[in-house]
Write a protein that holds these residues in place. Structure first.
Motif, short mmCIF file in Angstrom:
data_model
loop_
_atom_site.label_atom_id
_atom_site.label_comp_id
_atom_site.label_asym_id
_atom_site.label_seq_id
_atom_site.Cartn_x
_atom_site.Cartn_y
_atom_site.Cartn_z
N ASP A 53 32.87 29.29 38.49
CA ASP A 53 33.67 29.88 39.49
C ASP A 53 34.94 29.03 39.82
O ASP A 53 35.63 29.52 40.60
N GLY A 63 37.37 29.22 37.78
CA GLY A 63 38.63 29.84 37.21
C GLY A 63 38.97 29.75 35.99
O GLY A 63 40.10 30.33 35.58
N LYS A 64 38.06 29.36 35.10
CA LYS A 64 38.24 29.24 33.63
C LYS A 64 38.44 30.56 32.90
O LYS A 64 39.24 30.82 32.46
N THR A 65 37.76 31.54 33.29
CA THR A 65 37.69 32.86 32.61
C THR A 65 39.06 33.51 33.17
O THR A 65 39.84 34.14 32.28
N THR A 66 39.35 33.32 34.50
CA THR A 66 40.53 34.08 34.98
C THR A 66 41.91 33.45 34.34
O THR A 66 42.77 34.27 34.04
N ALA A 93 45.61 30.69 38.76
CA ALA A 93 45.27 31.42 37.66
C ALA A 93 45.32 33.05 37.75
O ALA A 93 45.61 33.65 37.06
N ASP A 131 46.87 29.12 45.68
CA ASP A 131 47.22 30.31 46.56
C ASP A 131 46.35 30.45 47.70
O ASP A 131 46.85 31.08 48.58
N ASN A 186 43.33 24.52 40.36
CA ASN A 186 43.42 25.88 40.49
C ASN A 186 43.52 26.41 41.91
O ASN A 186 43.02 25.61 42.78
N LYS A 187 43.69 27.64 42.03
CA LYS A 187 43.46 28.41 43.46
C LYS A 187 44.31 27.78 44.44
O LYS A 187 44.09 27.80 45.48
P1 GDP Z 1 34.81 30.79 35.86
O1 GDP Z 1 33.20 30.84 36.24
O2 GDP Z 1 35.14 29.26 35.94
O3 GDP Z 1 35.10 31.30 34.88
O4 GDP Z 1 35.55 31.35 37.06
P2 GDP Z 1 36.12 32.68 37.33
O5 GDP Z 1 37.54 32.74 36.34
O6 GDP Z 1 35.08 33.74 36.85
O7 GDP Z 1 36.60 32.70 38.60
C1 GDP Z 1 35.83 32.92 39.73
C2 GDP Z 1 36.33 33.28 40.77
O8 GDP Z 1 37.32 32.84 41.42
C3 GDP Z 1 36.73 35.06 40.55
O9 GDP Z 1 36.44 35.78 41.59
C4 GDP Z 1 38.43 34.87 40.44
O10 GDP Z 1 39.04 36.14 40.95
C5 GDP Z 1 38.58 33.63 41.49
N1 GDP Z 1 39.85 33.16 41.06
C6 GDP Z 1 40.00 32.38 39.83
N2 GDP Z 1 41.34 31.88 39.75
C7 GDP Z 1 41.78 32.13 41.28
C8 GDP Z 1 43.02 31.74 41.85
O11 GDP Z 1 43.99 31.14 41.01
N3 GDP Z 1 43.29 32.26 43.11
C9 GDP Z 1 42.16 32.91 43.87
N4 GDP Z 1 42.78 33.22 44.93
N5 GDP Z 1 41.09 33.17 43.23
C10 GDP Z 1 40.87 32.79 41.90
#
Ligand code: GDP
Length: 487
Positions: free
Chosen positions: A98, A100-103, A232, A198, A195-196
């Motif tokens: 969670d 943000g890898k996939t994002t 991301a 914002d 990340n995040k």
């Molecule tokens: P993963 O498990 O590392 O692949 O994480 P995801 O990419 O699935 O991201 C998990 C959650 O964080 C999702 O709801 C994304 O929309 C949110 N998210 C990812 N990057 C950002 C960011 O830069 N800003 C915000 N506000 N949310 C983010």
């Protein structure tokens, strides 16, 4: 080439490839030398040597590929450094769930698709390339360190740079630390993407300070780890992250020889109802062509079709290019290596031999380091250090165990703690142990059922203790060859 390494029975087409000439030219040359043959006709040694001499090249017969030796063959191909060209970096994104890898992967993919390719249907093939300025970067689309390390355990070291994603609102978490240790064990440099940013409660400074405890020291604190604050989701600073990846890659001077037979690793593979076995390959050396006879892990075939991540047909793939191919006779596994052979006959023989060999491989797993065979392994393999993974119920015990184990020194051989954290022994620990030939020591914890099964399959030694002293004592005794065997 200065030397033509040939095999008895090659035809004009095979030789043309090796000599970088058109087959028709070879046929003509042979005709001038008094031999009437067509392109597909097998040639004997004398004919091939005569031909080579006429080109002013020394001819050497390739030892009948001792196919059981294919790994050696692979390594020779891999290290053929007669000619080198720069190649794009291969990047893996890791981090806590969670964060943000996939994002990030999705953002990169969608923001960098070139207009000309937009017509194709983009498909998830496990890896993709994108252009940044006039440079190319290859991303492995399989986030997570378990996949990364599982591939490494099978012999595929394909990542050049690891991007560690850490959410600025959540900070350093257990899988962040795991990812750091997996990347370190693989020897890849780490770029931190905070990340995040914002988010209103984002605290990137805190992430930086915390990561220093794990040896990732930012440049403004006198270290050499690159940190980039990104979002991301919004794409903020993602271009800067790409710049930093390219900067880091420049330092690594990534090179490969595109003028040899293609070789590399399997990123993913599956059985398609219509197409048969489909594999995503990452070319690491040489150039892969449609039509190449190929051995992939225990399977073989001929590259029938080759497409990129946009579903576009391509004919050749140079180093660092991911491609999806069909034409194999079976489904290989992620992390299997592949190599192109000069003709299909040898490819088939090598493939069949490998299938038999994999049984031997399984037996070889018994050589994996365990406490019981530690002393012998140390002697036989001239081990300089004993790799250990520590899992415990509380941080205090993790530190106490790690501290004491690191102090052990048996005739210059020391304990190297490659990962130590709080929690049950999980699958990722077992994968890391397998890839790094490590022993797992658990203190007041147990393995998860999946980890237990995986450890049994992979012959990874997990030792569980309730008394710290006993753990230390056992390791030391094992290193001295004085451990009482457990039956
Ligand atoms: P993963 O498990 O590392 O692949 O994480 P995801 O990419 O699935 O991201 C998990 C959650 O964080 C999702 O709801 C994304 O929309 C949110 N998210 C990812 N990057 C950002 C960011 O830069 N800003 C915000 N506000 N949310 C983010």
């Amino acid at each position: 080439p200065k030397v033509l390494v040939y095999q008895d029975g090659m035809n004009a087409q095979d030789l043309g490839k090796l000599l970088h000439r058109e087959p028709a030219e070879i046929v003509k040359k042979l005709f001038m030398l008094g031999m009437m043959v067509n392109q597909n006709q097998s040639l004997d040694k004398d004919a091939i040597e005569l031909l080579a001499t006429d080109y002013g090249i020394e001819a050497k017969e390739k030892e009948n590929v001792n196919v059981s030796d294919i790994d050696k063959f692979f390594n020779e191909e891999e290290h053929n450094t007669d000619y080198q060209e720069s190649r794009p970096p291969v990047v893996t994104i890791m981090g806590h769930v969670d964060h943000g890898k996939t994002t990030l992967l999705d953002y990169l993919r969608h923001s960098h698709i070139t207009a000309g390719e937009a017509g194709g249907i983009t498909q998830a093939i496990g890896a993709y390339q994108l252009k940044h300025g006039d440079q190319t970067i290859t991303f492995l689309d399989t986030p997570g360190h378990a996949a990364f390390t599982a591939m490494r355990a099978r012999g595929a070291d394909i990542t050049d740079v690891t991007v560690l994603v850490v959410a600025a609102d959540d900070g350093v978490m257990p899988q962040t630390v795991e990812a750091i240790d997996h990347a370190k064990a693989a020897g890849t440099p780490i770029i931190v993407a905070v990340n995040k940013i914002d988010k209103p409660n984002a605290n990137p400074q805190h992430v930086k300070e915390h990561l220093m405890n794990y040896g990732l020291v930012p440049e403004d604190f006198g270290g050499d780890t690159i940190f980039v604050d990104i979002s991301a989701k919004n794409g903020t600073n993602v271009d800067e992250l790409l710049n930093m990846i390219l900067l880091q890659s420049e330092v690594l001077e990534l090179k490969a020889n595109p003028k040899q037979n293609g070789a590399g690793s399997v990123v993913e593979a599956r059985l398609d109802k219509g197409k048969g076995p489909v594999a995503t390959l990452l070319v690491q050396q040489g150039t892969l062509h449609v039509g190449d006879p190929i051995v992939v892990g225990d399977t073989f075939g001929r590259v029938r079709t080759m497409t990129n991540e946009n579903g576009k047909d391509i004919k050749d793939a140079k180093p660092s290019t991911p491609v999806e191919i069909t034409g194999l006779n079976d489904v290989p596994e992620a992390g299997d290596r592949f190599i192109v052979f000069n003709n299909e006959k040898t490819a088939r023989a090598a493939g069949e031999e490998r299938a038999k060999e994999s049984q031997i491989e399984e037996r070889k797993q018994n050589n994996r380091v365990t406490l019981d065979n530690l002393f012998d392994s140390m002697k036989q393999e001239d081990m300089k250090q004993v790799n250990v993974i520590i899992k415990a119920d509380v941080q205090g015990s993790v530190e106490a165990l790690a501290g004491s184990l690191k102090k052990i020194d048996v005739e210059g051989v020391k304990v190297n703690v490659i990962h130590a954290s709080v929690g049950a022994v999980n699958e990722s620990d077992v994968a890391l142990a397998e890839a790094s030939n490590a022993i797992i020591i658990g203190f007041n914890v147990r393995p998860t059922p999946q980890a237990k099964t995986q450890a049994e399959t992979d012959k990874v030694d997990i030792r569980l203790y309730q008394v710290i002293y006993n753990a230390i004592d056992d390791v030391e005794a094992a290193m001295k060859g004085m451990l009482d065997p457990t039956y």
